[in-house]
Design an enzyme around this catalytic site. Structure first.
Site, mmCIF file in Angstrom:
data_model
loop_
_atom_site.group_PDB
_atom_site.id
_atom_site.type_symbol
_atom_site.label_atom_id
_atom_site.label_comp_id
_atom_site.label_asym_id
_atom_site.label_seq_id
_atom_site.Cartn_x
_atom_site.Cartn_y
_atom_site.Cartn_z
ATOM 1 N N THR A 98 -32.345 40.078 1.142
ATOM 2 C CA THR A 98 -31.084 39.320 1.084
ATOM 3 C C THR A 98 -31.530 37.717 1.878
ATOM 4 O O THR A 98 -32.312 38.154 3.057
ATOM 5 C CB THR A 98 -29.949 39.796 1.833
ATOM 6 O OG1 THR A 98 -29.543 40.992 0.928
ATOM 7 C CG2 THR A 98 -28.689 38.735 1.947
ATOM 8 N N GLY A 126 -27.905 36.736 -2.312
ATOM 9 C CA GLY A 126 -27.211 37.942 -1.776
ATOM 10 C C GLY A 126 -27.166 38.913 -3.161
ATOM 11 O O GLY A 126 -28.120 39.359 -3.478
ATOM 12 N N ARG A 171 -29.037 53.774 -3.304
ATOM 13 C CA ARG A 171 -27.657 53.877 -3.741
ATOM 14 C C ARG A 171 -27.032 55.173 -3.810
ATOM 15 O O ARG A 171 -25.826 55.555 -3.445
ATOM 16 C CB ARG A 171 -27.349 53.118 -4.939
ATOM 17 C CG ARG A 171 -27.315 51.612 -4.946
ATOM 18 C CD ARG A 171 -27.657 50.537 -6.182
ATOM 19 N NE ARG A 171 -27.730 49.262 -5.676
ATOM 20 C CZ ARG A 171 -28.102 48.427 -6.502
ATOM 21 N NH1 ARG A 171 -28.483 48.553 -7.795
ATOM 22 N NH2 ARG A 171 -28.316 47.209 -6.083
ATOM 23 N N GLU A 224 -26.210 47.100 -0.147
ATOM 24 C CA GLU A 224 -27.038 47.649 -1.421
ATOM 25 C C GLU A 224 -26.357 47.417 -2.646
ATOM 26 O O GLU A 224 -26.531 48.361 -3.453
ATOM 27 C CB GLU A 224 -27.419 49.070 -0.826
ATOM 28 C CG GLU A 224 -28.414 49.158 0.249
ATOM 29 C CD GLU A 224 -29.213 50.719 0.252
ATOM 30 O OE1 GLU A 224 -29.365 50.995 -0.814
ATOM 31 O OE2 GLU A 224 -29.431 50.848 1.566
ATOM 32 N N THR A 257 -22.852 45.205 -4.010
ATOM 33 C CA THR A 257 -21.453 45.417 -3.902
ATOM 34 C C THR A 257 -20.936 46.113 -5.204
ATOM 35 O O THR A 257 -21.628 46.418 -6.141
ATOM 36 C CB THR A 257 -20.716 43.892 -4.197
ATOM 37 O OG1 THR A 257 -21.076 43.376 -5.316
ATOM 38 C CG2 THR A 257 -21.031 42.960 -2.938
#
Ligand code: COS
Length: 388
Positions: A125, A130, A244, A364, A366
């Site tokens: 990031t 982002g 994730r 990780e 949104t």
């Protein structure tokens, strides 16, 4: 399963006891001091928790993702700060090397990441990149046998403690997309690498993030991940797919803890002459929470198993991360509600977890990025005629 059932059960039981006896009693201290006590970090190291996901040949426990998820269900049942201490070494700070590192890179870093002697961090990031990670502008320019790096990375977890960054930087400025990005293994501290001030966050006190600023920072060409330019974005995406699923597992753990605390409170708290657990409106909140946490647990195990079988799990990982992080947000909200006014008071865990879990829907990727990944994959699979 990489471990036999008995060994796995022992490991899960050890982590469960460690969470109950050592971590839960120190949650308020972590919150107040904004750091995990050094003696607890040392105990995590002893237990091998820094190297759960690092192959045994490099000194890690070599757990597969299903096994790691079972541990995360336990490890999640306390402040996320504890998990963050070892989270990057098991996840985004090491898995790029496991997937795409050269033999020399694996040998150089994985044993020290597994032991916890080295803290790994993942620098993707940026202030202007982002969700649109492929638009990053940090530049790595080849000069002879070195690369010179310039740019700023933002909100980098564990950066204040890191001795190794998996850094994504643009090596081909003529390619503004994903193909111009390469991954580097940058050791710290080093000249030209500066850390910003620790970010003040809404919750998850005890976890630390900050900017990482590169100013003419020189690294040897051997720092290029896998020795190949242009592969950095794909490495990052693979790392995030796996990450994730582990975040989903952590969300399940936190949700299960919140449900236990809310149930305990509801059984003790007497209003209108009986414990509030006997009121059906409170029961509905408990039951919805239980069912949703169970659903997230099942999804996570299924996705982890698919990953362990070598399947591409981009869709499943995004489904798990989205569902589990949203689920734990609802569960935390209900836990506060069940606690009534006490749920807004810092002496009760619900108040702290309510703030802590908000981050799960952001980092990780949104929720909206997970939706985008799921839908894009659905459309792509339909166009390719894949029946899924
Ligand atoms: N695994 C392997 N390769 C992948 C991949 C995955 N999960 N996802 C994408 N790729 C590859 C694609 O196949 C494509 O390769 P080719 O050019 O060879 O076809 C390349 O990477 C670019 O992919 P794509 O075109 O899908 O990239 P986009 O810029 O459209 O962005 C999203 C994709 C939005 C999904 C990505 O930017 C993302 O995940 N953003 C969120 C970032 C994030 O989670 N940040 C959190 C900070 S880290 S804590």
């Amino acid at each position: 399963m990489a471990l036999d059932r008995e060994t796995l059960d022992q490991l899960v039981g050890t982590v469960r006891r460690f969470v109950r006896k050592r971590l839960v009693p120190n949650e308020t201290r972590v919150e107040d001091d904004d750091q995990v006590p050094a003696e607890i970090v040392a105990e995590m190291r002893e237990l091998g928790l820094f190297g759960m996901a690092i192959p045994a040949e490099y000194g890690g426990l070599g757990l597969n993702l299903e096994e790691e998820s079972l541990i995360a269900f336990e490890f999640g049942q306390t402040s996320p700060a504890y998990r963050s201490v070892v989270g990057t070494n098991n996840g985004i700070g090491s898995q790029g090397i496991v997937f795409d590192g050269t033999a020399a890179q694996k040998q150089a870093y994985l044993p020290r990441l597994a032991s916890g002697d080295l803290v790994g961090s993942f620098a993707l990031t940026e202030p202007s990149a982002g969700s649109d990670a492929a638009s990053l502008i940090t530049r790595a320019e080849r000069h002879g046998d070195d690369y010179i790096i310039n740019g700023t990375k933002r909100y980098i977890t564990n950066a204040p403690h890191a001795g190794l960054f998996t850094l994504m930087a643009r090596t081909d400025p003529s390619n503004k997309g994903a193909g111009g990005i390469s991954a580097f293994l940058v050791e710290a501290p080093r000249p030209g690498l500066k850390l910003g001030r620790k970010d003040k966050k809404m919750g998850q006190r005890g976890t630390h993030t900050c900017d990482v600023v590169f100013e003419d920072c020189r690294v040897p060409a051997s720092a290029l991940m896998g020795g190949a330019e242009g592969q950095g974005f794909k490495t990052a995406m693979k790392v995030l797919d796996r990450g994730r699923i582990t975040i989903a597992a952590t969300c399940v753990g936190v949700a299960e803890r919140l449900i236990l605390d809310a149930l305990d409170y509801a059984r003790e708290r007497v209003q209108f002459g009986k414990p509030i657990a006997e009121f059906q409106l409170v029961q509905a909140m408990l039951a919805d929470s239980r069912a949703e946490a169970y659903a997230a647990r099942c999804m996570t195990i299924d996705a982890a198993r698919r990953f362990d079988q070598g399947q591409i799990v981009s869709t499943e990982a995004a489904c798990c991360k989205m569902f589990a992080s949203e689920m734990v947000g609802r569960v935390a909200d209900r836990a506060v509600q069940i606690h009534g006014g006490s749920g807004y008071i810092a002496a009760y865990s619900a108040e702290r977890f309510y703030r802590d879990v908000r981050l799960f829907r952001l980092y990780e990727g949104t929720t909206q990025i997970q939706q985008l990944v799921i839908a894009r994959n659905m459309i792509r699979d339909a166009e390719r005629g894949r029946d899924r």
